[in-house]
Write a protein that holds these residues in place. Structure first.
Motif, PDB file in Angstrom:
ATOM      1  N   LEU A 202       0.826  -1.211   0.000  1.00 27.43           N
ATOM      2  CA  LEU A 202       0.000   0.000   0.000  1.00 27.43           C
ATOM      3  C   LEU A 202       0.859   1.260   0.000  1.00 27.43           C
ATOM      4  O   LEU A 202       0.489   2.268  -0.607  1.00 27.43           O
ATOM      5  N   GLY A 203       2.010   1.178   0.648  1.00 27.25           N
ATOM      6  CA  GLY A 203       2.922   2.332   0.644  1.00 27.25           C
ATOM      7  C   GLY A 203       3.425   2.603  -0.772  1.00 27.25           C
ATOM      8  O   GLY A 203       3.553   3.764  -1.188  1.00 27.25           O
ATOM      9  N   ALA A 204       3.710   1.529  -1.515  1.00 27.45           N
ATOM     10  CA  ALA A 204       4.147   1.710  -2.909  1.00 27.45           C
ATOM     11  C   ALA A 204       3.025   2.343  -3.721  1.00 27.45           C
ATOM     12  O   ALA A 204       3.263   3.233  -4.563  1.00 27.45           O
TER      13      ALA A 204
ATOM     14  N   VAL B 259       7.487   7.391   6.322  1.00 27.95           N
ATOM     15  CA  VAL B 259       7.103   6.078   6.868  1.00 27.95           C
ATOM     16  C   VAL B 259       6.152   6.252   8.059  1.00 27.95           C
ATOM     17  O   VAL B 259       5.154   5.540   8.180  1.00 27.95           O
ATOM     18  N   GLU B 260       6.423   7.227   8.923  1.00 28.13           N
ATOM     19  CA  GLU B 260       5.540   7.421  10.083  1.00 28.13           C
ATOM     20  C   GLU B 260       4.141   7.817   9.637  1.00 28.13           C
ATOM     21  O   GLU B 260       3.143   7.338  10.155  1.00 28.13           O
TER      22      GLU B 260
ATOM     23  N   ALA C 247      14.178   0.875   4.400  1.00 29.23           N
ATOM     24  CA  ALA C 247      15.122   0.361   3.402  1.00 29.23           C
ATOM     25  C   ALA C 247      14.427   0.156   2.057  1.00 29.23           C
ATOM     26  O   ALA C 247      15.003   0.426   0.998  1.00 29.23           O
ATOM     27  N   ALA C 248      13.179  -0.318   2.101  1.00 23.75           N
ATOM     28  CA  ALA C 248      12.547  -0.790   0.863  1.00 23.75           C
ATOM     29  C   ALA C 248      12.064   0.338  -0.055  1.00 23.75           C
ATOM     30  O   ALA C 248      12.297   0.304  -1.267  1.00 23.75           O
ATOM     31  N   TYR C 249      11.377   1.359   0.513  1.00 21.33           N
ATOM     32  CA  TYR C 249      10.789   2.371  -0.390  1.00 21.33           C
ATOM     33  C   TYR C 249      11.859   3.152  -1.178  1.00 21.33           C
ATOM     34  O   TYR C 249      11.734   3.275  -2.410  1.00 21.33           O
ATOM     35  N   PRO C 250      12.893   3.682  -0.496  1.00 15.60           N
ATOM     36  CA  PRO C 250      13.879   4.431  -1.304  1.00 15.60           C
ATOM     37  C   PRO C 250      14.564   3.538  -2.339  1.00 15.60           C
ATOM     38  O   PRO C 250      14.786   3.968  -3.476  1.00 15.60           O
ATOM     39  N   ALA C 251      14.855   2.287  -1.962  1.00 13.17           N
ATOM     40  CA  ALA C 251      15.521   1.395  -2.918  1.00 13.17           C
ATOM     41  C   ALA C 251      14.637   1.175  -4.142  1.00 13.17           C
ATOM     42  O   ALA C 251      15.108   1.171  -5.284  1.00 13.17           O
ATOM     43  N   LEU C 252      13.352   1.034  -3.895  1.00 14.31           N
ATOM     44  CA  LEU C 252      12.407   0.791  -4.998  1.00 14.31           C
ATOM     45  C   LEU C 252      12.339   1.998  -5.942  1.00 14.31           C
ATOM     46  O   LEU C 252      12.477   1.857  -7.161  1.00 14.31           O
TER      47      LEU C 252
END
Ligand code: HEM
Length: 424
Positions: free
Chosen positions: A272-274, A298-299, A384-389
């Motif tokens: 959902l964040g993506a 993220v918060e 870690a995941a969102y910026p990498a994506l």
């Protein structure tokens, strides 16, 4: 190693989707339960249905029209939610409360933290918390980065649309929990299968309880193996340091709680964040260009999405007043975290996602003695995941119109079924 992982994860997810499609049993379609009972689990896209906000404004503690004589209260106000979650003396999580009132049987008790009260809860939680300190978690940071990067490699190789749920959101937390617990690679397929069954409210309470005992049996075998030869993961460490204070079944219950707590919750946040990022290009660009905004983002996502829509049921041990209403001894309280996180008392405009909002209090991880033990691990994964994506795929976009996305209908953990994207 990368190949093996990708084979395992694609097997995991094939089984997951086979299950989702096969089961096809949506409680909401059975019409056995009045609509109001399911209302706190329903959403309109990413947002809770407007009735939830109306309920909170009118009656922050309201009676749910549950049939069969059980008194159930829905708690939607922020202060009222904290009053219930923060008072473990008055409100019990103990599994035995469910026996006789629902289809649960005493022997189905999964043990673990979520279904226990102090002092049992206090003793078990003390075993677990040292494994979740920042110092212990730091050992997982490079692992998390490797897992994320391997998933991005898989996505990069795809020809045409890629389902981000299948290739990114599900495998990341599942592999991270395997690392955390110390589950051997050979056992990971079974592990994932059990994980996806656990929050399955579609199959009804009985189906979920069946999944609990199946998963406990499996985890018992993992615990017994660790007992013989303790490794460096969470299970091995607890056995090495406190092995004589905990029985196998109790330790399996603890592991089950970690699996239940950490898998689907984080997967939903990742999916959902993506989706939020895909729709908010300005935020996408900020996360892409700069490391700093990711903490606030993220918060705010945790607050806004509140993927764990309701907390574990609480049972009043005695008559108690919350929000001007008397909850009687034996009554059940369902705390709506998605409702509480948008309470006007916390601020204005909380129905809207604003990734630049200064971090504010929220109940996405619960509150009180049962507050999420894995909160920092979840944050590590998300940060870690969102910026990498977004950095790997700056031109990433939805492969279907947003209206075509299918969201879960009545699950305690909200999510989207598939998230097809194009990355080229
Ligand atoms: C973004 C992801 C996550 C969310 C939104 C989330 C949310 C929650 C919430 C709301 C509770 C409290 C439920 C209640 O009071 O009834 C909880 C408890 C718990 N969570 Fe999480 N969680 C997440 C990730 C994790 C992770 C990664 C782990 C472990 C690997 C974990 C393990 C647990 C455990 C063991 C409990 C029970 C704690 C207790 O009863 O003392 N969670 N979580």
């Amino acid at each position: 190693m990368g190949n093996l992982r990708s084979r395992i994860t694609s097997w995991f997810t094939r089984r997951y989707f086979a299950r989702v499609q096969k089961k096809g049993l949506d409680l909401s379609k059975i019409a056995l339960l009045p609509d109001d009972v399911l209302m706190p689990l329903r959403r309109d896209g990413l947002d809770p249905v407007p009735e939830l906000g109306r309920k909170r404004a009118e009656e922050p503690v309201s009676k749910l029209p549950v049939p069969f004589g059980l008194n159930v209260w829905l708690v939607t106000g922020y202060d009222e939610a904290k009053a219930v979650l923060g008072d473990a003396k008055t409100f019990s999580n103990d599994f035995t409360n469910l026996v006789g009132k629902t289809s649960a049987r005493a022997e189905d008790n999964p043990g673990g933290l979520g279904f226990s009260d102090p002092p049992v809860h206090t003793r078990l939680r003390k075993l677990l918390t040292p494994e979740f300190t920042m110092r212990r978690l730091a050992r997982l940071k490079p692992e998390i980065e490797t897992i994320v990067n391997e998933r991005l490699d898989v996505i990069a190789e795809a020809d045409g649309p890629v389902d981000l749920v299948e290739e990114f959101a599900l495998p990341i937390p599942s592999l991270v929990i395997c690392e955390l617990l110390g589950v051997p690679y050979s056992d990971r397929a079974e592990f994932q299968h059990l994980a996806v069954q656990r929050f399955d409210l579609f199959g009804g309470a009985a189906a979920s309880l069946g999944a609990i005992s199946e998963s406990l049996e499996y985890l018992l075998t993992v615990v017994r193996k660790e007992r013989e030869n303790p490794g460096d993961g969470l299970l091995g460490m607890i056995i090495k340091e406190h092995g004589d204070e905990i029985e196998d079944r109790e330790l399996a219950g603890l592991a089950d709680g970690v699996l239940t707590g950490g898998f689907e919750t984080t997967a939903s946040m990742l999916s959902l964040g993506a989706l939020v990022l895909l729709q908010d290009r300005e935020m996408f660009k900020r996360i892409h260009d700069d490391d700093e905004p990711v903490h606030g983002f993220v918060e705010e996502l945790l607050r806004y999405l509140a993927v764990v829509q309701v907390a574990f049921p609480r049972f009043a041990r005695e008559d108690v007043e919350v929000g001007g209403v008397t909850i009687k001894q034996g009554d059940m309280a369902i705390v709506s975290l998605s409702g509480a996180n948008r309470d006007e008392k916390l601020g204005q405009g909380l129905e809207i996602f604003d990734g630049t909002r200064p971090p504010m209090s929220h109940l996405a991880f619960g509150y009180g003695v049962h507050r999420c033990v894995g909160a920092e691990l979840a944050r590590m994964e998300l940060r870690a995941a969102y910026p990498a994506l977004v950095r790997r795929f700056p031109s990433m976009r939805l492969a279907v119109p947003v209206e075509d996305l299918e969201f879960r209908k009545t699950s305690a953990v909200y999510s989207v079924e598939k998230l097809p994207i194009l990355v080229d």
